[in-house]
Design a protein around this motif. Structure first.
Motif, short mmCIF file in Angstrom:
data_model
loop_
_atom_site.label_atom_id
_atom_site.label_comp_id
_atom_site.label_asym_id
_atom_site.label_seq_id
_atom_site.Cartn_x
_atom_site.Cartn_y
_atom_site.Cartn_z
N LEU A 114 26.67 23.44 35.65
CA LEU A 114 26.15 22.08 35.72
C LEU A 114 25.40 21.70 34.44
O LEU A 114 25.51 20.59 33.94
CB LEU A 114 25.22 21.94 36.93
N TYR A 115 24.65 22.66 33.87
CA TYR A 115 23.85 22.39 32.69
C TYR A 115 24.66 22.44 31.39
O TYR A 115 24.26 21.86 30.38
CB TYR A 115 22.68 23.40 32.62
N ALA A 116 25.80 23.10 31.40
CA ALA A 116 26.57 23.30 30.16
C ALA A 116 26.96 22.00 29.48
O ALA A 116 26.87 21.90 28.25
CB ALA A 116 27.81 24.15 30.45
N GLY A 117 27.38 20.99 30.20
CA GLY A 117 27.79 19.72 29.59
C GLY A 117 26.66 19.05 28.83
O GLY A 117 26.78 18.78 27.62
N PRO A 118 25.52 18.77 29.49
CA PRO A 118 24.40 18.18 28.76
C PRO A 118 23.90 19.06 27.62
O PRO A 118 23.51 18.56 26.58
CB PRO A 118 23.33 18.00 29.83
N ALA A 119 23.93 20.38 27.83
CA ALA A 119 23.45 21.29 26.78
C ALA A 119 24.35 21.23 25.54
O ALA A 119 23.86 21.23 24.42
CB ALA A 119 23.36 22.72 27.31
N ARG A 120 25.66 21.16 25.75
CA ARG A 120 26.58 21.05 24.60
C ARG A 120 26.30 19.79 23.80
O ARG A 120 26.26 19.82 22.57
CB ARG A 120 28.03 21.03 25.09
N LEU A 121 26.12 18.68 24.49
CA LEU A 121 25.82 17.42 23.82
C LEU A 121 24.51 17.54 23.04
O LEU A 121 24.42 17.13 21.88
CB LEU A 121 25.73 16.29 24.84
N ALA A 122 23.49 18.11 23.66
CA ALA A 122 22.20 18.27 23.00
C ALA A 122 22.31 19.14 21.75
O ALA A 122 21.75 18.81 20.70
CB ALA A 122 21.17 18.84 23.97
N LEU A 123 23.03 20.25 21.84
CA LEU A 123 23.18 21.14 20.68
C LEU A 123 23.89 20.44 19.53
O LEU A 123 23.51 20.60 18.37
CB LEU A 123 23.93 22.41 21.07
N ARG A 124 24.92 19.66 19.84
CA ARG A 124 25.62 18.92 18.78
C ARG A 124 24.67 17.93 18.11
O ARG A 124 24.69 17.77 16.89
CB ARG A 124 26.85 18.21 19.35
N ARG A 125 23.85 17.26 18.90
CA ARG A 125 22.89 16.31 18.33
C ARG A 125 21.81 17.03 17.54
O ARG A 125 21.34 16.53 16.52
CB ARG A 125 22.26 15.48 19.45
N LEU A 126 21.43 18.21 17.97
CA LEU A 126 20.39 19.00 17.30
C LEU A 126 20.79 19.33 15.86
O LEU A 126 19.96 19.25 14.97
CB LEU A 126 20.13 20.29 18.09
N VAL A 127 22.03 19.71 15.65
CA VAL A 127 22.46 20.16 14.31
C VAL A 127 23.07 19.04 13.47
O VAL A 127 23.43 19.26 12.32
CB VAL A 127 23.44 21.35 14.39
N ARG A 128 23.15 17.85 14.03
CA ARG A 128 23.72 16.72 13.29
C ARG A 128 22.68 16.23 12.26
O ARG A 128 21.51 16.04 12.58
CB ARG A 128 24.07 15.60 14.26
N ALA A 129 23.12 16.00 11.06
CA ALA A 129 22.23 15.49 10.02
C ALA A 129 21.84 14.07 10.39
O ALA A 129 22.66 13.27 10.84
CB ALA A 129 22.90 15.52 8.66
N ARG A 130 20.59 13.74 10.19
CA ARG A 130 20.12 12.39 10.48
C ARG A 130 20.45 11.47 9.32
O ARG A 130 20.44 11.88 8.16
CB ARG A 130 18.60 12.39 10.69
N ALA A 131 20.68 10.20 9.63
CA ALA A 131 20.96 9.22 8.59
C ALA A 131 19.77 9.13 7.65
O ALA A 131 18.62 9.12 8.09
CB ALA A 131 21.25 7.85 9.22
N GLY A 132 20.04 9.11 6.38
CA GLY A 132 18.97 9.00 5.38
C GLY A 132 18.29 10.31 5.07
O GLY A 132 17.36 10.36 4.28
N ALA A 133 18.74 11.39 5.72
CA ALA A 133 18.09 12.69 5.48
C ALA A 133 18.74 13.38 4.31
O ALA A 133 19.83 13.14 3.92
CB ALA A 133 18.20 13.56 6.72
#
Length: 133
Positions: A114-133
């Motif tokens: 149940l947690y794997a789906g939201p966790a995958r999304l969160a991990l992808r967002r965690l390592v994504r470079a932020r705009a302007g960074a």
């Protein structure tokens, strides 16, 4: 007790990714399933206890077990009602220069699935470079 491992890679610098983990106040900025965090202290440390309020408003108690700033690794236990899980997080610079993060989860298999789906999304967002960074 079941186990599951999730991984994500991205262009955000490893130092930035680690800071997003190490500061609970930042968790809602990259983890869409977290509405807020109630905790004393600004940085994770062994023994820190608190509560994550999930998007549907369900409180999840947590306790940080281990933290290694130098190795960019940390472990915590979470509890939502009768469900208990242990989560092991790590951040590393990969050979190609990108940043990788890994989440090893231990707990009841239905909870992990149940947690794997939201966790995958969160991990992808965690390592994504932020705009302007």
């Amino acid at each position: 007790m079941a186990r599951m491992t999730l991984r994500a890679t991205g262009r955000a610098p490893a130092e930035d990714v680690w800071e997003r983990y190490a500061r609970p106040g930042l968790w809602p900025t990259w983890s869409p399933q977290i509405r807020s965090v109630r905790v004393r202290g600004d940085r994770i440390e062994p023994g820190m206890e608190g509560e994550v309020v999930s998007l549907p408003g369900v409180p999840v108690a947590f306790a940080v077990e281990e933290v290694s700033e130098a190795r960019r690794r940390w472990t915590w236990r979470v509890r939502a009602g009768p469900v208990r899980m242990r989560l092991h997080h790590s951040v590393a610079v990969l050979p190609d220069g990108r940043t990788g993060t890994e989440l090893r989860m231990e707990g009841p298999l239905p909870a992990l699935v149940l947690y794997a789906g939201p966790a995958r999304l969160a991990l992808r967002r965690l390592v994504r470079a932020r705009a302007g960074a």
